[in-house]
Motif scaffolding. Structure first.
Motif, PDB file in Angstrom:
ATOM      1  N   LEU A  27       0.849  -1.174   0.000  1.00  0.00           N
ATOM      2  CA  LEU A  27       0.000   0.000   0.000  1.00  0.00           C
ATOM      3  C   LEU A  27       0.888   1.228   0.000  1.00  0.00           C
ATOM      4  CD1 LEU A  27      -3.044   0.666   0.216  1.00  0.00           C
ATOM      5  CD2 LEU A  27      -2.762   0.716   2.693  1.00  0.00           C
ATOM      6  N   ARG A  28       0.702   2.064  -1.005  1.00  0.00           N
ATOM      7  CA  ARG A  28       1.421   3.334  -1.070  1.00  0.00           C
ATOM      8  C   ARG A  28       0.554   4.311  -1.856  1.00  0.00           C
ATOM      9  NH1 ARG A  28       4.390  -0.021  -4.778  1.00  0.00           N
ATOM     10  NH2 ARG A  28       4.349   0.872  -6.867  1.00  0.00           N
ATOM     11  N   HIS A  29       0.945   5.553  -1.878  1.00  0.00           N
ATOM     12  CA  HIS A  29       0.154   6.574  -2.551  1.00  0.00           C
ATOM     13  C   HIS A  29      -0.108   6.163  -4.005  1.00  0.00           C
ATOM     14  CE1 HIS A  29      -1.479  10.511  -3.366  1.00  0.00           C
ATOM     15  NE2 HIS A  29      -0.744  10.555  -4.460  1.00  0.00           N
ATOM     16  N   GLY A  30      -1.387   6.013  -4.342  1.00  0.00           N
ATOM     17  CA  GLY A  30      -1.773   5.680  -5.704  1.00  0.00           C
ATOM     18  C   GLY A  30      -1.646   4.211  -6.080  1.00  0.00           C
ATOM     19  N   TYR A  31      -1.344   3.338  -5.114  1.00  0.00           N
ATOM     20  CA  TYR A  31      -1.141   1.921  -5.438  1.00  0.00           C
ATOM     21  C   TYR A  31      -1.560   1.055  -4.257  1.00  0.00           C
ATOM     22  CZ  TYR A  31       1.157  -2.444  -6.720  1.00  0.00           C
ATOM     23  OH  TYR A  31       1.416  -3.766  -7.033  1.00  0.00           O
ATOM     24  N   ALA A  32      -2.252  -0.030  -4.563  1.00  0.00           N
ATOM     25  CA  ALA A  32      -2.622  -0.998  -3.527  1.00  0.00           C
ATOM     26  C   ALA A  32      -2.592  -2.395  -4.129  1.00  0.00           C
ATOM     27  CB  ALA A  32      -4.014  -0.701  -2.983  1.00  0.00           C
ATOM     28  N   ARG A  33      -2.077  -3.350  -3.356  1.00  0.00           N
ATOM     29  CA  ARG A  33      -2.119  -4.761  -3.756  1.00  0.00           C
ATOM     30  C   ARG A  33      -2.637  -5.552  -2.565  1.00  0.00           C
ATOM     31  NH1 ARG A  33       3.147  -6.577  -5.675  1.00  0.00           N
ATOM     32  NH2 ARG A  33       3.643  -6.988  -3.504  1.00  0.00           N
ATOM     33  N   PHE A  34      -3.793  -6.167  -2.755  1.00  0.00           N
ATOM     34  CA  PHE A  34      -4.424  -6.991  -1.728  1.00  0.00           C
ATOM     35  C   PHE A  34      -4.444  -8.436  -2.212  1.00  0.00           C
ATOM     36  CE2 PHE A  34      -7.537  -3.552   0.089  1.00  0.00           C
ATOM     37  CZ  PHE A  34      -6.489  -2.678   0.259  1.00  0.00           C
ATOM     38  N   ARG A  35      -4.635  -9.360  -1.286  1.00  0.00           N
ATOM     39  CA  ARG A  35      -4.755 -10.766  -1.656  1.00  0.00           C
ATOM     40  C   ARG A  35      -5.761 -11.462  -0.750  1.00  0.00           C
ATOM     41  NH1 ARG A  35      -2.090 -14.268   1.927  1.00  0.00           N
ATOM     42  NH2 ARG A  35      -0.697 -13.158   3.320  1.00  0.00           N
ATOM     43  N   ILE A  36      -6.261 -12.560  -1.227  1.00  0.00           N
ATOM     44  CA  ILE A  36      -7.090 -13.453  -0.426  1.00  0.00           C
ATOM     45  C   ILE A  36      -6.439 -14.828  -0.517  1.00  0.00           C
ATOM     46  CG2 ILE A  36      -9.324 -14.595  -0.167  1.00  0.00           C
ATOM     47  CD1 ILE A  36     -10.638 -12.142  -1.385  1.00  0.00           C
ATOM     48  N   PRO A  37      -5.977 -15.367   0.604  1.00  0.00           N
ATOM     49  CA  PRO A  37      -5.393 -16.713   0.572  1.00  0.00           C
ATOM     50  C   PRO A  37      -6.436 -17.737   0.100  1.00  0.00           C
ATOM     51  CG  PRO A  37      -4.883 -15.621   2.644  1.00  0.00           C
ATOM     52  CD  PRO A  37      -5.913 -14.775   1.933  1.00  0.00           C
ATOM     53  N   PHE A  38      -5.988 -18.692  -0.684  1.00  0.00           N
ATOM     54  CA  PHE A  38      -6.881 -19.720  -1.217  1.00  0.00           C
ATOM     55  C   PHE A  38      -7.483 -20.556  -0.093  1.00  0.00           C
ATOM     56  CE2 PHE A  38      -7.746 -24.052  -2.487  1.00  0.00           C
ATOM     57  CZ  PHE A  38      -8.632 -23.836  -3.517  1.00  0.00           C
ATOM     58  N   ARG A  39      -8.780 -20.790  -0.227  1.00  0.00           N
ATOM     59  CA  ARG A  39      -9.502 -21.734   0.629  1.00  0.00           C
ATOM     60  C   ARG A  39     -10.530 -22.424  -0.255  1.00  0.00           C
ATOM     61  NH1 ARG A  39     -10.967 -17.137   3.930  1.00  0.00           N
ATOM     62  NH2 ARG A  39     -13.098 -17.864   3.781  1.00  0.00           N
ATOM     63  N   PRO A  40     -10.692 -23.722  -0.133  1.00  0.00           N
ATOM     64  CA  PRO A  40     -11.637 -24.446  -1.005  1.00  0.00           C
ATOM     65  C   PRO A  40     -13.062 -23.882  -0.947  1.00  0.00           C
ATOM     66  CG  PRO A  40     -10.291 -26.006   0.220  1.00  0.00           C
ATOM     67  CD  PRO A  40      -9.978 -24.637   0.760  1.00  0.00           C
ATOM     68  N   GLY A  92     -16.618 -15.649  -8.617  1.00  0.00           N
ATOM     69  CA  GLY A  92     -16.553 -14.280  -9.114  1.00  0.00           C
ATOM     70  C   GLY A  92     -16.914 -13.239  -8.063  1.00  0.00           C
ATOM     71  N   GLY A  93     -17.802 -13.577  -7.156  1.00  0.00           N
ATOM     72  CA  GLY A  93     -18.182 -12.654  -6.090  1.00  0.00           C
ATOM     73  C   GLY A  93     -17.025 -12.386  -5.139  1.00  0.00           C
ATOM     74  N   VAL A  94     -16.203 -13.395  -4.911  1.00  0.00           N
ATOM     75  CA  VAL A  94     -15.014 -13.229  -4.069  1.00  0.00           C
ATOM     76  C   VAL A  94     -14.040 -12.282  -4.756  1.00  0.00           C
ATOM     77  CG1 VAL A  94     -13.038 -14.404  -3.027  1.00  0.00           C
ATOM     78  CG2 VAL A  94     -15.292 -15.490  -2.990  1.00  0.00           C
ATOM     79  N   LEU A  95     -13.838 -12.486  -6.049  1.00  0.00           N
ATOM     80  CA  LEU A  95     -12.934 -11.607  -6.802  1.00  0.00           C
ATOM     81  C   LEU A  95     -13.468 -10.173  -6.830  1.00  0.00           C
ATOM     82  CD1 LEU A  95     -12.063 -14.005  -9.747  1.00  0.00           C
ATOM     83  CD2 LEU A  95     -10.721 -13.522  -7.701  1.00  0.00           C
ATOM     84  N   SER A  96     -14.778 -10.038  -7.012  1.00  0.00           N
ATOM     85  CA  SER A  96     -15.371  -8.702  -7.025  1.00  0.00           C
ATOM     86  C   SER A  96     -15.202  -8.012  -5.679  1.00  0.00           C
ATOM     87  CB  SER A  96     -16.866  -8.789  -7.376  1.00  0.00           C
ATOM     88  OG  SER A  96     -17.029  -9.272  -8.675  1.00  0.00           O
ATOM     89  N   ALA A  97     -15.368  -8.756  -4.609  1.00  0.00           N
ATOM     90  CA  ALA A  97     -15.190  -8.184  -3.270  1.00  0.00           C
ATOM     91  C   ALA A  97     -13.746  -7.747  -3.050  1.00  0.00           C
ATOM     92  CB  ALA A  97     -15.598  -9.196  -2.207  1.00  0.00           C
ATOM     93  N   LEU A  98     -12.795  -8.515  -3.571  1.00  0.00           N
ATOM     94  CA  LEU A  98     -11.391  -8.151  -3.446  1.00  0.00           C
ATOM     95  C   LEU A  98     -11.091  -6.858  -4.210  1.00  0.00           C
ATOM     96  CD1 LEU A  98      -8.535  -8.843  -2.465  1.00  0.00           C
ATOM     97  CD2 LEU A  98      -8.252 -10.181  -4.545  1.00  0.00           C
ATOM     98  N   VAL A  99     -11.601  -6.759  -5.429  1.00  0.00           N
ATOM     99  CA  VAL A  99     -11.417  -5.547  -6.225  1.00  0.00           C
ATOM    100  C   VAL A  99     -12.069  -4.361  -5.522  1.00  0.00           C
ATOM    101  CG1 VAL A  99     -12.033  -4.420  -8.398  1.00  0.00           C
ATOM    102  CG2 VAL A  99     -11.160  -6.760  -8.408  1.00  0.00           C
ATOM    103  N   ASP A 100     -13.270  -4.551  -4.995  1.00  0.00           N
ATOM    104  CA  ASP A 100     -13.978  -3.483  -4.310  1.00  0.00           C
ATOM    105  C   ASP A 100     -13.203  -2.999  -3.084  1.00  0.00           C
ATOM    106  OD1 ASP A 100     -16.397  -1.829  -3.871  1.00  0.00           O
ATOM    107  OD2 ASP A 100     -16.594  -3.072  -2.083  1.00  0.00           O
ATOM    108  N   ALA A 101     -12.667  -3.921  -2.314  1.00  0.00           N
ATOM    109  CA  ALA A 101     -11.894  -3.549  -1.119  1.00  0.00           C
ATOM    110  C   ALA A 101     -10.628  -2.800  -1.499  1.00  0.00           C
ATOM    111  CB  ALA A 101     -11.548  -4.788  -0.306  1.00  0.00           C
ATOM    112  N   CYS A 102     -10.002  -3.254  -2.576  1.00  0.00           N
ATOM    113  CA  CYS A 102      -8.766  -2.626  -3.028  1.00  0.00           C
ATOM    114  C   CYS A 102      -9.024  -1.244  -3.571  1.00  0.00           C
ATOM    115  CB  CYS A 102      -8.100  -3.507  -4.089  1.00  0.00           C
ATOM    116  SG  CYS A 102      -6.391  -3.104  -4.412  1.00  0.00           S
TER     117      CYS A 102
END
Length: 67
Positions: free
Chosen positions: A31-44, A57-67
């Motif tokens: 996380l820095r000014h103008g940049y963010a990289r988030f992750r979600i560890p894999f779970r079945p 897809g909802g998990v991916l959308s939530a990750l993008v939304d949070a980021c």
């Protein structure tokens, strides 16, 4: 607020204060000014297509939304 304190507060809010993010396990990797990289560890249980396997897809959308 100085930048480091602000970014630390954003990370804490993202990972600890937002209940939905905690359920998904969202982590702030960078996380820095103008940049963010988030992750979600894999779970079945996050799979939307167990045949491929592919994350829902909802998990991916939530990750993008949070980021």
């Amino acid at each position: 607020m100085e930048t480091k304190k602000y970014l630390d507060a954003v990370k804490k809010a993202t990972e600890e204060w937002i209940a939905f993010n905690k359920v998904l396990g969202i982590k702030v990797e960078e996380l820095r000014h103008g940049y963010a990289r988030f992750r979600i560890p894999f779970r079945p249980e996050l799979l939307g297509d167990p045949v491929r396997p592919a994350i829902h897809g909802g998990v991916l959308s939530a990750l993008v939304d949070a980021c």
